[in-house]
Design a protein around this motif. Structure first.
Motif, mmCIF file in Angstrom:
data_model
loop_
_atom_site.group_PDB
_atom_site.id
_atom_site.type_symbol
_atom_site.label_atom_id
_atom_site.label_comp_id
_atom_site.label_asym_id
_atom_site.label_seq_id
_atom_site.Cartn_x
_atom_site.Cartn_y
_atom_site.Cartn_z
ATOM 1 N N LEU A 134 0.830 -1.217 0.000
ATOM 2 C CA LEU A 134 0.000 0.000 0.000
ATOM 3 C C LEU A 134 0.862 1.263 0.000
ATOM 4 N N GLN A 170 1.790 1.679 -3.519
ATOM 5 C CA GLN A 170 0.662 2.238 -4.280
ATOM 6 C C GLN A 170 0.569 3.744 -4.047
ATOM 7 N N LYS A 171 0.669 4.118 -2.780
ATOM 8 C CA LYS A 171 0.557 5.530 -2.422
ATOM 9 C C LYS A 171 1.650 6.360 -3.093
ATOM 10 N N LEU A 226 -5.118 -7.894 -2.309
ATOM 11 C CA LEU A 226 -5.422 -6.461 -2.415
ATOM 12 C C LEU A 226 -6.149 -6.158 -3.719
ATOM 13 N N GLU A 241 -9.724 -7.187 -3.412
ATOM 14 C CA GLU A 241 -10.476 -6.224 -2.612
ATOM 15 C C GLU A 241 -10.790 -4.967 -3.401
ATOM 16 N N ASN A 242 -9.865 -4.646 -4.309
ATOM 17 C CA ASN A 242 -10.013 -3.380 -5.023
ATOM 18 C C ASN A 242 -9.343 -3.461 -6.391
ATOM 19 N N ASP A 299 -8.797 -1.400 -8.568
ATOM 20 C CA ASP A 299 -7.907 -0.284 -8.916
ATOM 21 C C ASP A 299 -6.479 -0.498 -8.429
ATOM 22 N N PHE A 300 -6.343 -1.389 -7.454
ATOM 23 C CA PHE A 300 -4.997 -1.655 -6.928
ATOM 24 C C PHE A 300 -4.153 -2.264 -8.043
ATOM 25 N N VAL A 356 -8.319 1.279 0.960
ATOM 26 C CA VAL A 356 -7.443 0.928 -0.156
ATOM 27 C C VAL A 356 -7.852 1.697 -1.408
ATOM 28 N N GLN A 357 -9.174 1.709 -1.676
ATOM 29 C CA GLN A 357 -9.681 2.428 -2.842
ATOM 30 C C GLN A 357 -9.286 3.903 -2.806
ATOM 31 N N VAL A 389 -6.744 5.266 -1.378
ATOM 32 C CA VAL A 389 -5.324 5.414 -1.718
ATOM 33 C C VAL A 389 -5.133 5.321 -3.221
ATOM 34 N N CYS A 390 -5.810 4.310 -3.833
ATOM 35 C CA CYS A 390 -5.620 4.070 -5.266
ATOM 36 C C CYS A 390 -6.145 5.237 -6.095
ATOM 37 N N LYS A 391 -7.274 5.785 -5.693
ATOM 38 C CA LYS A 391 -7.883 6.881 -6.455
ATOM 39 C C LYS A 391 -7.044 8.152 -6.344
ATOM 40 N N THR A 406 -3.983 8.489 -5.882
ATOM 41 C CA THR A 406 -2.708 8.451 -6.584
ATOM 42 C C THR A 406 -2.874 7.633 -7.846
#
Lengths: 496, 496
Positions: A263, A266-267, A298, A301-302, A304-305, B16-17, B19-21, B23
């Motif tokens: 994460l 990702q950030k 991950l 769960e999402n 977009d990850f 998590v979403q 964070v992904c959105k 960035t």
């Protein structure tokens, strides 16, 4: 005629001499790539070089040193010591080299399932003497994908697998592609780390951005340390490198730790390089979770990850320990297709990874299973290897626990212990007089007095004022730990 | 309890979403090493990629193209076509993989001298599954030194030999060390050249300084061209690269030409990199003289002579053609010890070359000799390989001689012909419309219409306004040349 010939030769020789005298130019260190000159690689550095010298000196004069052999505990090289190769793997490789053997396998006691495996591989490969595709043989990549899928319980694709010449080669491909080479990029690396990373970053004119592992918590990852490293970095971050199980520490990361690192990546919009070559070297208190599995969780769960993740594996470690065969692979997920294209180009410039190494990867990820003719022997051999490693790890750990001024985490994974040593002020002062790092000074004395070659913690990185060394626990013999303990006590007595 | 769990999971997924959105950063081409992005490598480039695609398409639809198979004449990969491995080599390698075989060799018809060789190698190596020293196994290096001494009639030392993972690996070590990486250095390379050199120089942020080979003189070296290249170079010259026998040209250099190049290097204070991987692929009109021999002659004439010379060899070509085994070596003489130290460090960072490849180098330089049990079969097999190569080379050369608007030098060395083609203006215009090099356009049409994959001259470099292609002469079949001739005639008819 002869005289003319001689005259011509003399005139020619003079001309050559004139050229040589006029120009006294030689290429020296100052003319070389400064990145190569600056690179440091302790695993085969000063200690290893001295160990080789001692071996050479002992060949002509066996009584020159107070020991009868040099023990290379500086490098995870199991078959250099007493680890035997696993029969099934070697039978398959022998048949790939000499396919005539397949028809006469029964005459030399090679079981049928080994023959079938060799035949299948040979059908797909053609000949181990031909270049394969640069990404590696398709069948092998299929088997790797199946292995990952089974290991993680999440999908894996052969098209994401790139076979390499050992994992070191994968590290070179990745860092060469990702580092812009103008000195502006940074790669987060754990401290202590396997020095391949700092060496390769130096070669690529890029910067290690260190994050310190937490010795007080069995060398675990500390997110505060990672975040601090991100905040204070002056470089454009490109990737975070994680070694799991750790080298030199042996620490195994938990799912939570891995999630947090992914994460963070990702950030920050950076890639993750997960060096998982010790995934099969797990001991009592350790457990292996792959980055790819947690990445898949991950992603589930999402959607977009999508952190770019490279996971590395190799035939050099684990139960196999086939270092010299140079088999390796990397799985690449989440990378932009343009990036993949560039990594592929680098693979293609080095033509292809050694084909027998690719075949060994196939055997490693697809070993004999219960019911196969080869299984009983395979099982016996691999259990013996793991039992032996476990015994040696524990014995050495127990010895270190007894040592004054030494603390050591219990063995979890990999093939190393990385004890911390409190060095007496006298020793530190003496080292400084010799212009050496204090732990290097200690390790050199250990080598000269016992023949045991280990690597000082300064070769891996450590917190200022702390001292460590890395030793493999591969060496046989009851007296291995004892020799270190005895040396240590004498050393303390001399300098305290 | 369950509800709480679900709630926690939902909260977590949302985090998590978020964070992904927040960035939406991905690493793309612009973030990568520009040297990697700029590197080009035609041998596995556009044509090779298209050939692979066609193969894949034919798997599901065999009648999609007007031919029944793709012939990879783009790469010198003999065992991918129909060249059989040499039995002696493979028997030794099989026993190194599976030493139990040595005791039962008679049961499978392996002769005694092969067993003895394997036993000797295994005694010195220990296990092919262990890392060797980074420079390579001592016994192997001794054999290489003996081979060079016998070949040249001048001394050679095992301490100057560095075993490598194929010759490509040696090129990387040398160029990485010698190129400062700041864009200021130049390396003289022949044009046409094997594109590994330009690709590696681009990776090292260094500059090719081209010298044109003389097509009118069977692609020989023209000292005027070399001197011009030196005079007009804007870069600090570090080395001159020579490929002998030539790739893609097949030209073999004479002693006088080699002397002149070495003296030029002495005068300019630069190193010589002699790529001699085709030294055993010599045909009727060719003869091989090694750079090391001529270097030794010059040194004998004048002890001040001391040009740094790196000579490269490999198991991939010659009678062996064991590309996939990745054996190679370089001999380094005349280099300053500081430079050697840096090259050694690079070797050590990649740990060691594949150990079976090292063993194969030993077998290659130390083959069975008359009187040995293995000799009759060895002699028969290697003669057959050379006879086949010679026949195929001549047959293809004869076919090219018949072709209108084509001229081709007779085969001297290596495994390639490099005919020059006069392309019709219509074809050149058509290529330009497709934004392709004219010879690339020609080769792509050849591939699409016949299944034959060759490499356009533009991938190797050629004089402006001239067009060539490189084809191996490894492909079997009487109709190989015929297919090219027929295509060529149709192509001319279409565009003239």
């Amino acid at each position: 005629m002869l005289r003319q010939g001689i005259k011509r030769a003399v005139v020619h020789a003079r001309a050559v001499q004139a050229v040589c005298k006029r120009t006294n130019m030689t290429i020296t260190k100052k003319d070389l790539n400064p990145q190569v000159v600056n690179a440091q690689y302790a695993v085969r550095g000063k200690l290893a070089v001295r160990a080789d010298e001692i071996k050479e000196q002992m060949r002509t004069n066996p009584s020159l040193f107070p020991f009868d052999k040099v023990i290379n505990a500086n490098i995870g090289n199991p078959q250099q010591l007493d680890q035997k190769p696993v029969t099934f793997y070697r039978q398959v490789l022998a048949m790939l080299q000499y396919p005539e053997l397949m028809d006469r396998a029964a005459d030399v006691g090679i079981p049928n399932d080994a023959v079938q495996r060799a035949r299948k591989l040979l059908d797909d490969i053609g000949s181990v003497g031909a270049y394969s595709s640069s990404q590696g043989v398709t069948t092998v990549r299929n088997s790797v994908a199946n292995f990952i899928q089974k290991r993680d319980g999440y999908a894996a694709s052969a098209s994401d697998i790139y076979l390499t010449t050992g994992a070191s080669n994968a590290v070179t491909f990745l860092l060469t592609t990702l580092a812009r080479g103008d000195g502006s990029d940074g790669f987060m690396i754990p401290i202590p780390q396997y020095p391949l990373y700092t060496a390769t970053l130096t070669l690529q004119n890029s910067n290690p951005v260190p994050y310190y592992l937490d010795e007080a918590k069995e060398w675990g990852t500390n997110m505060a340390a990672l975040n601090d490293a991100v905040e204070s970095s002056k470089h454009k971050l490109k990737a975070v490198v994680v070694i799991n199980p750790g080298n030199p520490t042996g620490a195994c990361l938990g799912v939570k730790e891995i999630k947090d690192i992914l994460l963070l990546a990702q950030k920050e919009g950076i890639a993750v390089i997960a060096d998982e070559v010790y995934q099969a070297n797990i001991f009592a208190s350790g457990q292996f979770h792959s980055f790819k599995k947690v990445w898949s969780i991950l992603k589930e769960e999402n959607p977009d990850f999508n952190v770019p993740l490279a996971s590395l594996h190799s035939t050099s470690k684990g139960k196999i320990g086939e270092c010299g065969q140079r088999g390796g692979y990397m799985e690449l997920v989440g990378f932009h297709e343009d990036v993949i294209e560039q990594i592929y180009k680098l693979c293609s410039i080095s033509l292809c990874p050694v084909v027998t190494g690719q075949a060994l990867i196939e055997c490693m990820v697809n070993p004999p299973v219960e019911g196969d003719e080869s299984y009983p022997l395979f099982n016996k051999e691999t259990n013996h290897i793991m039992d032996t490693l476990t015994q040696r790890a524990n014995r050495l750990y127990e010895a270190f626990k007894e040592m004054p001024k030494v603390s050591c985490e219990p063995p979890q994974g990999a093939m190393y212990l990385f004890p911390s040593i409190e060095l007496p002020a006298g020793a530190i002062a003496e080292a400084e007089r010799h212009n050496e790092q204090p732990d290097e000074f200690y390790c050199m004395k250990l080598l000269e007095q016992t023949g045991i070659c280990v690597i000082p913690g300064s070769g891996f990185g450590q917190k200022d004022g702390t001292y460590h060394f890395r030793t493999t626990f591969l060496a046989p013999g009851d007296d291995y730990g004892e020799k270190i303990v005895n040396f240590h006590k004498k050393f303390l007595a001399q300098y305290e």
